[in-house]
Design a protein around this motif. Structure first.
Motif, PDB file in Angstrom:
ATOM      1  N   VAL A  48       0.856  -1.187   0.000  1.00 48.12           N
ATOM      2  CA  VAL A  48       0.000   0.000   0.000  1.00 48.12           C
ATOM      3  C   VAL A  48       0.891   1.236   0.000  1.00 48.12           C
ATOM      4  N   PRO A  49       0.970   1.961  -1.121  1.00 49.56           N
ATOM      5  CA  PRO A  49       1.818   3.157  -1.160  1.00 49.56           C
ATOM      6  C   PRO A  49       1.342   4.195  -0.144  1.00 49.56           C
ATOM      7  N   GLY A  50       2.314   4.888   0.440  1.00 48.91           N
ATOM      8  CA  GLY A  50       1.988   5.905   1.463  1.00 48.91           C
ATOM      9  C   GLY A  50       2.611   5.503   2.783  1.00 48.91           C
ATOM     10  N   GLY A  51       2.875   6.480   3.629  1.00 44.66           N
ATOM     11  CA  GLY A  51       3.461   6.176   4.936  1.00 44.66           C
ATOM     12  C   GLY A  51       4.944   5.860   4.833  1.00 44.66           C
ATOM     13  N   GLN A  52       5.522   5.445   5.940  1.00 44.01           N
ATOM     14  CA  GLN A  52       6.951   5.138   6.001  1.00 44.01           C
ATOM     15  C   GLN A  52       7.171   3.640   5.839  1.00 44.01           C
ATOM     16  N   LEU A  53       8.362   3.260   5.375  1.00 49.62           N
ATOM     17  CA  LEU A  53       8.681   1.838   5.278  1.00 49.62           C
ATOM     18  C   LEU A  53       8.660   1.204   6.673  1.00 49.62           C
ATOM     19  N   GLU A  54       8.966   2.014   7.689  1.00 48.77           N
ATOM     20  CA  GLU A  54       8.999   1.499   9.065  1.00 48.77           C
ATOM     21  C   GLU A  54       7.594   1.131   9.569  1.00 48.77           C
ATOM     22  N   ASP A  55       6.551   1.623   8.869  1.00 46.25           N
ATOM     23  CA  ASP A  55       5.176   1.289   9.282  1.00 46.25           C
ATOM     24  C   ASP A  55       4.783  -0.124   8.856  1.00 46.25           C
ATOM     25  N   SER A  56       5.625  -0.787   8.063  1.00 51.76           N
ATOM     26  CA  SER A  56       5.310  -2.142   7.591  1.00 51.76           C
ATOM     27  C   SER A  56       5.201  -3.084   8.777  1.00 51.76           C
ATOM     28  N   GLN A  57       4.304  -4.068   8.663  1.00 62.08           N
ATOM     29  CA  GLN A  57       4.125  -4.998   9.789  1.00 62.08           C
ATOM     30  C   GLN A  57       3.571  -6.337   9.315  1.00 62.08           C
ATOM     31  N   VAL A  58       3.741  -7.354  10.162  1.00 58.62           N
ATOM     32  CA  VAL A  58       3.122  -8.656   9.891  1.00 58.62           C
ATOM     33  C   VAL A  58       1.849  -8.717  10.706  1.00 58.62           C
ATOM     34  N   LEU A  59       0.722  -8.932  10.031  1.00 57.46           N
ATOM     35  CA  LEU A  59      -0.564  -8.981  10.747  1.00 57.46           C
ATOM     36  C   LEU A  59      -0.800 -10.399  11.256  1.00 57.46           C
ATOM     37  N   LYS A  60      -1.320 -10.510  12.475  1.00 58.54           N
ATOM     38  CA  LYS A  60      -1.660 -11.848  12.997  1.00 58.54           C
ATOM     39  C   LYS A  60      -3.028 -12.225  12.444  1.00 58.54           C
ATOM     40  N   GLY A  61      -3.053 -12.405  11.151  1.00 58.12           N
ATOM     41  CA  GLY A  61      -4.306 -12.683  10.468  1.00 58.12           C
ATOM     42  C   GLY A  61      -4.181 -12.222   9.034  1.00 58.12           C
ATOM     43  N   VAL A  62      -5.305 -11.865   8.412  1.00 53.76           N
ATOM     44  CA  VAL A  62      -5.251 -11.506   6.987  1.00 53.76           C
ATOM     45  C   VAL A  62      -5.945 -10.166   6.732  1.00 53.76           C
ATOM     46  N   MET A  63      -5.532  -9.541   5.627  1.00 54.35           N
ATOM     47  CA  MET A  63      -6.258  -8.360   5.143  1.00 54.35           C
ATOM     48  C   MET A  63      -6.480  -8.550   3.645  1.00 54.35           C
ATOM     49  N   PHE A  64      -7.569  -8.008   3.144  1.00 49.42           N
ATOM     50  CA  PHE A  64      -7.816  -8.107   1.703  1.00 49.42           C
ATOM     51  C   PHE A  64      -8.573  -6.865   1.258  1.00 49.42           C
ATOM     52  N   ASN A  65      -8.468  -6.591  -0.022  1.00 57.35           N
ATOM     53  CA  ASN A  65      -8.942  -5.324  -0.561  1.00 57.35           C
ATOM     54  C   ASN A  65     -10.442  -5.369  -0.853  1.00 57.35           C
ATOM     55  N   LYS A  66     -11.277  -5.343   0.183  1.00 51.61           N
ATOM     56  CA  LYS A  66     -12.736  -5.390  -0.008  1.00 51.61           C
ATOM     57  C   LYS A  66     -13.424  -4.528   1.045  1.00 51.61           C
ATOM     58  N   ASP A  67     -14.606  -4.037   0.660  1.00 54.80           N
ATOM     59  CA  ASP A  67     -15.433  -3.309   1.622  1.00 54.80           C
ATOM     60  C   ASP A  67     -16.695  -4.140   1.863  1.00 54.80           C
ATOM     61  N   VAL A  68     -17.472  -3.797   2.903  1.00 55.62           N
ATOM     62  CA  VAL A  68     -18.722  -4.528   3.162  1.00 55.62           C
ATOM     63  C   VAL A  68     -19.716  -4.233   2.036  1.00 55.62           C
ATOM     64  N   VAL A  69     -20.731  -5.110   1.888  1.00 54.76           N
ATOM     65  CA  VAL A  69     -21.658  -4.976   0.752  1.00 54.76           C
ATOM     66  C   VAL A  69     -22.530  -3.731   0.890  1.00 54.76           C
TER      67      VAL A  69
END
Length: 556
Positions: free
Chosen positions: A203-224
Motif C-alpha cells: 500500500v503506497p503511502g506512509g513510512q517503510l517502518e510502518d510495515s508490519q506482519v498482521l496476525k491474520g489476513v487483510m484483503f482489498n474489499k469493503d462490506v456490501v
C-alpha cells in the motif's frame, strides 16, 4: 519398405561441432557478465525497461534476467537456471549464473584442445560430488528457536539487497511471517508454504517502518452495504462460503412463458423465498460476518443486514483459503451443509479500514493463525516492488533454515574451501579427467573474485592472500567482507549462507554447464519470414519423408 529419412532443405540453419560449443559458451558468458556486478553487498542496481514501458530497478538476479529478451537458445537456458533457483530455494539467483558462466568459461580451452565434452562432463560431475561432500563437512547446525541467530542469518543472506539499509526491518518481518505459517507434520518435519499462506499487500503511502506482519489476513474489499453493516466487530463468528447467495438463474436456454400477471408475482415470490431460506440457514449459526467467493443479491444483503450480519462478496479463492487458515473456519459449499464446527471463532477483531483511497478488510488478532499478511508501506510503487522482492528472498531463506538448520560460511568462504580441497584431490586423479577437474576447482573462485571486484579492492592481491589462507584447508571460515573488501573471519562478522542454498547453487550451476557442453548441434526448424503477400509452403523446413510416393524420398 523404405526407412523414414529426415530431409534437410537448403533453408534450414544448422551449426555443429566446436562452433556450437563456442557459441553456447559465449552466450552463457554474456548472460553472466550482465549480472556479475549485482553480486554482493556493494552491488550495482540495474534499471530495466519492460515491454509495457514501465521501469524496474533491482539487483535481484532473477528479476533482471526475467526482463531480458534473448534470441540465443543457450542464453535462454541460463535464464531458466535463475528461475529454477528462485523457485527452489529463493536465493543465490545471481551466484548460480556467475558460477555456471565460469564453469563454461574454463571448459573452453579443453574444447579448443579437442577434449571430448563427455570427458569434461565426467570430471565436472565428480567435482560436484566432492564439492557437496566438502560443504557437508564444514556446515554447522543452529537452533531454529534462537531468534537472534535466525535474525543474523537472514540479515547476512539479504545483506546484498537494496533493503539492507533499513537494518533489521525486512529480516524481522520475514522471520515473523515464516514462523507463523510453519505447520508441524510430525517426526521433526515442518511444512512452510510461504507462497500459499503469506500474502504481501503493498500500500503506497506512509513510512517503510510502518510495515508490519498482521496476525491474520487483510484483503482489498469493503462490506456490501456500507451504511447498514458494521465495520468493526470484536471476536466475530465468521462463516466462509464458496456458493452464491442469490437466486439461481437458469442457463441461457431456460425459457419461461407467463400467461397471467399473477404468475409473474408467483415467480418473484419463489425467488424471494429461496433467498430468504438461504439466509435463514446461515442465521441459525448466529454469524457476525459472512464472506462468499461468489455473488450476493440485494435481497440477501437486506436479510443479513436486518439480522446485524456484515457481508463481503466476491473474495478471491486464495484470500478465502487464507482467511480459513487464520480464523479456523471451514469453507462451506452449500449453506444447508453448515455445521457449528465450520464457523471460524479464532479471530479477535474484524475491521474495515480506509487506507489511502481504498477500503481494506482486516481479520486480525487471531489466536493461532496458520496464514498471515505482510503489510508493506512506502513512498512509491517502485520502491515497494523492490522491497517485496527482497522480502520474498528473506522469507525463502528463513524457510530453508527452518527446514534444514545448517549454515556454511558466506563471503566466498565456502567456494574457496571447496576450491582448495578439490585442487588437493586433483593430484590423486589419474588420466585425462585430471585437467578439467582442476579447472572446475578454479572456477569456484569466481564467486569470491566477483565479490572482491564489486568492492573495488585489488582483486589479484586479495585473491592471492585468500588462496594462501585456504591452501591447507583449515581456515574454512575465512572470506571477504563484502562491504569493506577486507579478508576476515565470517563467524565473527556473522556472514553466513544457508546450506540448502549453497548445495542447490552448486548442483544447478554444474549440471547446467554439463548440459550446455553436451550440445553439439543446433538445428533451427523455423521457416524464413516471407515477404508479405508471398505464397509459400506452410511446411516446416525439417521434414520427415515417410510417404513412399514422396518425390524427396531417398531409397535405402
Amino acid at each position: 519398405m523404405h526407412a523414414p529419412v529426415v530431409v534437410l532443405k537448403d533453408s534450414t540453419k544448422r551449426e555443429s561441432g566446436s562452433k556450437v560449443h563456442h557459441g553456447n559458451i559465449r552466450a552463457a558468458k554474456a548472460v553472466a557478465e550482465v549480472i556479475r556486478t549485482t553480486l554482493g553487498p556493494r552491488s550495482m542496481l540495474k534499471m530495466l525497461l519492460d515491454a509495457a514501458g514501465g521501469i524496474v530497478v533491482t539487483n535481484d538476479g532473477n528479476a533482471i534476467l526475467r526482463e531480458l529478451d534473448l534470441a540465443h537458445p543457450a542464453a535462454k537456458s541460463m535464464i531458466e537456471l535463475s528461475r529454477t533457483q528462485d523457485e527452489e530455494v529463493g536465493d543465490g539467483t545471481t551466484s548460480v549464473i556467475v558460477l555456471a558462466g565460469e564453469m563454461l568459461h574454463v571448459a573452453e580451452e579443453f574444447i579448443d584442445k579437442s577434449f571430448h565434452p563427455t570427458v569434461i562432463c565426467r570430471a565436472y560431475t565428480k567435482a560436484l560430488e566432492d564439492a557437496l561432500a566438502v560443504i557437508d563437512k564444514i556446515a554447522m547446525t543452529i537452533d531454529v528457536k534462537d531468534r537472534a541467530t535466525m535474525l543474523g542469518l537472514v540479515k547476512s543472506c539479504i545483506g546484498t539487497k537494496f533493503t539492507s539499509q533499513f537494518g533489521d526491518l525486512i529480516a524481522d518481518l520475514a522471520i515473523e511471517a515464516t514462523s507463523m505459517v510453519g505447520v508441524d507434520l510430525g517426526q521433526g518435519l515442518r511444512e512452510v508454504d510461504i507462497k500459499k499462506y503469506i500474502k504481501v499487500e503493498k500500500v503506497p503511502g506512509g513510512q517503510l517502518e510502518d510495515s508490519q506482519v498482521l496476525k491474520g489476513v487483510m484483503f482489498n474489499k469493503d462490506v456490501v452495504a456500507p451504511g447498514k453493516m458494521r465495520r468493526k466487530i470484536v471476536n466475530p463468528r465468521i462463516i466462509l462460503l464458496d456458493s452464491p447467495l442469490e437466486y439461481k438463474k437458469g442457463e441461457n436456454q431456460t425459457n419461461a412463458e407467463i400467461m397471467k400477471d399473477e404468475d409473474w408475482e408467483v415467480l418473484l415470490k419463489m425467488e424471494e423465498e429461496y433467498v430468504q431460506n438461504l439466509c435463514a440457514q446461515l442465521l441459525i449459526h448466529k454469524p457476525d460476518v459472512v464472506i462468499t467467493e461468489k455473488g450476493l443479491s440485494d435481497l440477501a444483503c437486506h436479510y443479513l443486514s436486518k439480522a446485524g450480519v456484515t457481508a463481503i462478496r466476491r473474495v478471491r479463492k486464495t484470500d478465502n483459503n487464507r482467511i480459513a487458515k487464520a480464523c479456523g473456519a471451514v469453507i462451506a459449499n452449500r449453506p444447508e451443509e453448515l455445521q457449528e464446527s465450520d464457523v471460524g471463532t479464532g479471530a479477535g477483531l474484524f475491521e474495515v479500514k480506509k487506507i489511502g483511497d481504498e477500503f481494506f478488510a482486516f481479520i486480525v488478532e487471531c489466536k493461532d493463525p496458520k496464514a498471515c499478511t505482510v503489510l508493506l508501506r512506502g513512498p512509491s510503487k517502485d520502491l515497494l516492488n523492490e522491497v517485496e522482492r527482497n522480502l520474498q528472498d528473506a522469507m525463502c531463506v528463513a524457510r530453508n533454515i527452518i527446514k534444514n538448520p545448517k549454515l556454511v560460511p558466506g563471503g566466498g568462504g565456502t567456494e574457496l574451501t571447496v576450491s582448495a580441497t578439490l585442487k588437493q584431490k586433483s593430484a590423486s586423479i589419474e588420466g585425462i579427467e585430471k585437467w578439467p577437474y582442476e579447472a572446475a576447482a578454479l572456477a569456484f573462485e569466481a564467486i569470491p573474485r566477483t565479490l572482491a571486484q564489486n568492492c573495488g579492492v585489488n582483486v589479484i592481491r586479495t585473491m592471492t592472500a585468500l588462496r594462501g589462507k585456504h591452501a591447507n584447508g583449515e581456515n574454512a571460515w575465512t572470506g571477504i567482507d563484502g562491504n569493506t573488501g577486507e579478508i576476515s573471519d565470517m563467524k565473527d562478522k556473522k556472514i553466513w549462507d544457508s546450506y540448502s542454498v549453497k548445495a542447490q547453487t552448486f548442483k544447478t550451476a554444474i549440471e547446467a554447464a554439463c548440459m550446455l557442453l553436451r550440445i553439439d548441434d543446433i538445428v533451427s526448424g523455423m521457416k524464413k519470414k516471407q515477404a508479405p503477400g508471398a505464397q509459400g509452403p506452410s511446411k516446416p523446413t525439417v521434414e520427415q519423408a515417410d510417404d513412399a510416393d514422396n518425390e524427396q524420398m531417398i531409397p535405402e
